[in-house]
Design an enzyme around this catalytic site. Structure first.
Site, PDB file in Angstrom:
ATOM      1  N   LYS A  68       0.816  -1.219   0.000  1.00  0.00           N
ATOM      2  CA  LYS A  68       0.000   0.000   0.000  1.00  0.00           C
ATOM      3  C   LYS A  68       0.848   1.267   0.000  1.00  0.00           C
ATOM      4  O   LYS A  68       0.372   2.337  -0.367  1.00  0.00           O
ATOM      5  CB  LYS A  68      -0.916  -0.006   1.217  1.00  0.00           C
ATOM      6  CG  LYS A  68      -2.048  -1.011   1.166  1.00  0.00           C
ATOM      7  CD  LYS A  68      -3.111  -0.597   0.175  1.00  0.00           C
ATOM      8  CE  LYS A  68      -4.351  -1.485   0.278  1.00  0.00           C
ATOM      9  NZ  LYS A  68      -5.419  -1.060  -0.654  1.00  0.00           N
ATOM     10  N   SER A 317       1.484  -9.738  -0.754  1.00  0.00           N
ATOM     11  CA  SER A 317       1.125  -8.326  -0.684  1.00  0.00           C
ATOM     12  C   SER A 317       1.360  -7.687   0.669  1.00  0.00           C
ATOM     13  O   SER A 317       1.443  -6.457   0.759  1.00  0.00           O
ATOM     14  CB  SER A 317      -0.350  -8.148  -1.075  1.00  0.00           C
ATOM     15  OG  SER A 317      -1.179  -8.918  -0.220  1.00  0.00           O
TER      16      SER A 317
END
Length: 610
Positions: A68, A317
């Site tokens: 992110k 991720s």
């Protein structure tokens, strides 16, 4: 667990220009020196397990342990001087909040983060540690998002969307440029899907650089929003998932066209697949991945035939996972592999029986982790006892060897697997075994019941019967199954207690209409002891025991004070006990719980009631 994320996008999003490779390349220039160029390394062990050549993109090595950062940094770097001076606002309960807060602090921009009230304190503290102003608002992500957008309009702040923004998607897509630069032979990319920002950027960049590459998106079976939106399927949505980072109800309006255009296939994985992937990454690769970060490997384990002989790049991720959840996942992984086994041995309840059993366990090379003698809650003869042991073993074959050795010594033993619940009291006067057979219930005034409930039991046992034992059984990574032993006054009281599920308390809930809501057809006044009250719904409601009758919990402090005052007045204004000479002229008092209606207690030595 987080609630599903559903954020409304602008109507103009459908008419906005679609993301291009040049946008991602420009984002990569902005991110140079600002975020880590994470390695994309081959895993030989995972390649042998899955039959494909596996490469791992370690985005869990970023400073905030998530990809992110890329989108947040790219978005903040494009703000004008006026927008930077006013500040930014974002809504998130996890990785996006930390990414925005960290890079806003680094760039000297004021950051306001709106989080739901259920956000774990560790995430709130870490976000505040990056200098952000954290506002806790609402019980859902939707409520927090609406409040964040309202604050953005009131204070002139720039709203940083978690995924439905071209700058965010371009920043996330930079990891595809790095993967293909480091491993140009990759022919398949497996990417998790939540709102769609990551896979939109990755697929756009990968297809532009290598048109023949295959891009596969992965979602959990409990949150198949993108699968339903793209394929038109109607998979049901669950309430929670271990992969909370992708617990999104529907993809973004800007992301969905890119997913339809560039993504070749969409796969669903189960919760058990994600748990297994987390344990394998931790044990084999010595790297920690959160649930959303492990779904790519879970797809290879779930659908190995689709990746046989291919060079596959997996995007890990993120690595932000709750330590308690991680501990539960590791324990359940050991149970699946057979390295942690729970067995029950039936033996005579005489001195030396336990020493004999443990000696046999030691001879077989197993280590005892937990042990418990079960005497009361068993269907064996009174002279026998069940010895429940949790053992550390080598594998499932080792457990079978141990069971064979115990059987050869004349001991009855059974292996309770990871999904084994054992016998459970079902509230109908029968005790169900693991195979579903019904046997007579224990008629001794003791109740036994299992209850699937989230692991937050404290303060919810409000009845008078004292719990005698409370072993905790975990049925899933986020669902627990406490086993209660109650000291009840009668078998009927035990059945009434075991029929109450989720919140085990004596609040008069309807047993016939489910335990999570009150029956609206309850009678306004409690029925006499031993009588059956038949409300308007037509169901026969047996009143709870006398010790369980109490006013319902008030919603406000004022209401609770009124209830306590009423109870205090009832105690102080209670009529005095009549004199024995006039006792026959007074109406009979209600019989206590368990006694037949109309029968009086025997008189004590002083002439009153005992």
């Amino acid at each position: 667990m987080r609630k599903p994320l559903l954020i409304k996008s602008d109507r103009a999003a459908h008419n906005a220009p679609m993301l291009q490779l040049t946008d991602i390349q420009q984002a990569a220039d902005r991110l140079k020196g600002q975020v880590l160029d994470t390695p994309c390394v081959e895993s030989r062990t995972l390649s042998q397990v899955t039959g494909a050549q596996v490469f791992l993109k370690m985005e869990n090595l970023q400073f905030t342990a998530s990809f992110k950062e890329r989108g947040a940094c790219n978005k903040l770097a494009q703000l004008s001087k006026e927008e930077r001076a006013r500040g930014v606002i974002a809504m998130s309960a996890g990785n996006h909040a930390q990414g925005v807060a960290f890079h806003a602090q680094r760039l000297g921009i004021r950051a306001v983060i709106v989080m739901p009230r259920f956000t774990p304190g560790v995430k709130v503290t870490r976000t505040q540690g990056f200098g952000a102003e954290v506002i806790l608002h609402g019980d859902t992500l939707d409520a927090a998002s609406a409040h964040a957008q309202a604050l953005a309009r009131e204070q002139g702040l720039s709203f940083v969307h978690p995924f439905d923004d071209e700058a965010i998607m371009a920043g996330q897509g930079t990891l595809a440029l790095e993967m293909l630069a480091e491993q140009p032979a990759l022919d398949t990319l497996v990417v998790p899907i939540g709102g769609g920002g990551l896979i939109s950027g990755v697929a756009t960049a990968a297809k532009a650089l290598k048109p023949g590459i295959r891009v596969v998106g992965v979602q959990t079976a409990r949150f198949p929003g993108a699968v339903n939106a793209v394929t038109g399927s109607t998979h049901a949505q669950g309430a929670s998932t271990i992969a909370e980072g992708i617990a999104v109800s529907a993809p973004g309006a800007r992301c969905l066209p890119l997913i339809r255009q560039h993504v070749d296939d969409l796969l669903l994985v189960d919760e058990g697949d994600v748990e297994q992937a987390i344990v394998m990454l931790l044990e084999i690769e010595k790297t920690l991945a959160e649930g959303a970060g492990a779904v790519a490997l879970a797809a290879l384990l779930r659908h190995p035939q689709q990746f046989q002989g291919r060079q596959v790049g997996l995007v890990l991720s993120g690595g932000n996972i709750d330590p308690l959840l991680l501990a539960a996942i590791i324990g359940r992984g050991m149970v699946r592999s057979g390295r942690l086994a729970r067995i029950v041995v039936s033996a005579r309840d005489v001195p030396g029986s336990l020493a004999r059993v443990t000696a046999l366990v030691a001879e077989c090379g197993a280590n005892v982790q937990e042990i418990h003698h079960q005497r009361a809650f068993t269907l064996l003869a009174a002279q026998n006892v069940e010895i429940e042991m949790v053992l550390q073993t080598r594998d499932a074959e080792h457990v079978r060897e141990l069971l064979a050795r115990l059987a050869a010594e004349g001991l009855q033993a059974r292996w309770l697997g990871s999904s084994e619940g054992g016998r459970r009291f079902d509230g109908t006067g029968h005790s169900k075994s693991c195979c579903g057979a019904q046997r007579p219930a224990i008629p001794c005034g003791s109740g036994r019941g299992r209850d699937k409930a989230p692991p937050r039991l404290g303060g919810r046992i409000a009845g008078k019967p004292a719990p005698t034992r409370l072993p905790w059984r975990r049925g899933a990574a986020t669902i627990s199954r406490p086993l209660f032993g109650w000291q009840a006054k009668s078998a009927s009281s035990a059945r009434w207690i075991s029929a109450s599920s989720y919140r085990i308390r004596s609040d008069g809930r309807c047993r016939l209409h489910g335990s999570r809501r009150r029956c609206r057809a309850r009678p306004s006044r409690p029925a006499p002891p031993g009588a059956r009250a038949r409300p308007a719904c037509g169901a026969a409601h047996r009143p709870p025991p006398a010790w369980a009758r109490r006013p319902p919990a008030a919603e406000t402090a004022c209401g609770r004070r009124r209830i306590r005052s009423a109870a205090r007045r009832a105690r102080t204004q209670a009529p005095m006990r009549p004199h024995p000479a006039t006792e026959s002229a007074t109406p009979a008092r209600p019989a206590p719980c368990g006694a037949p209606a109309g029968r009086r207690r025997p008189a004590g030595p002083a002439g009153g009631t005992a």
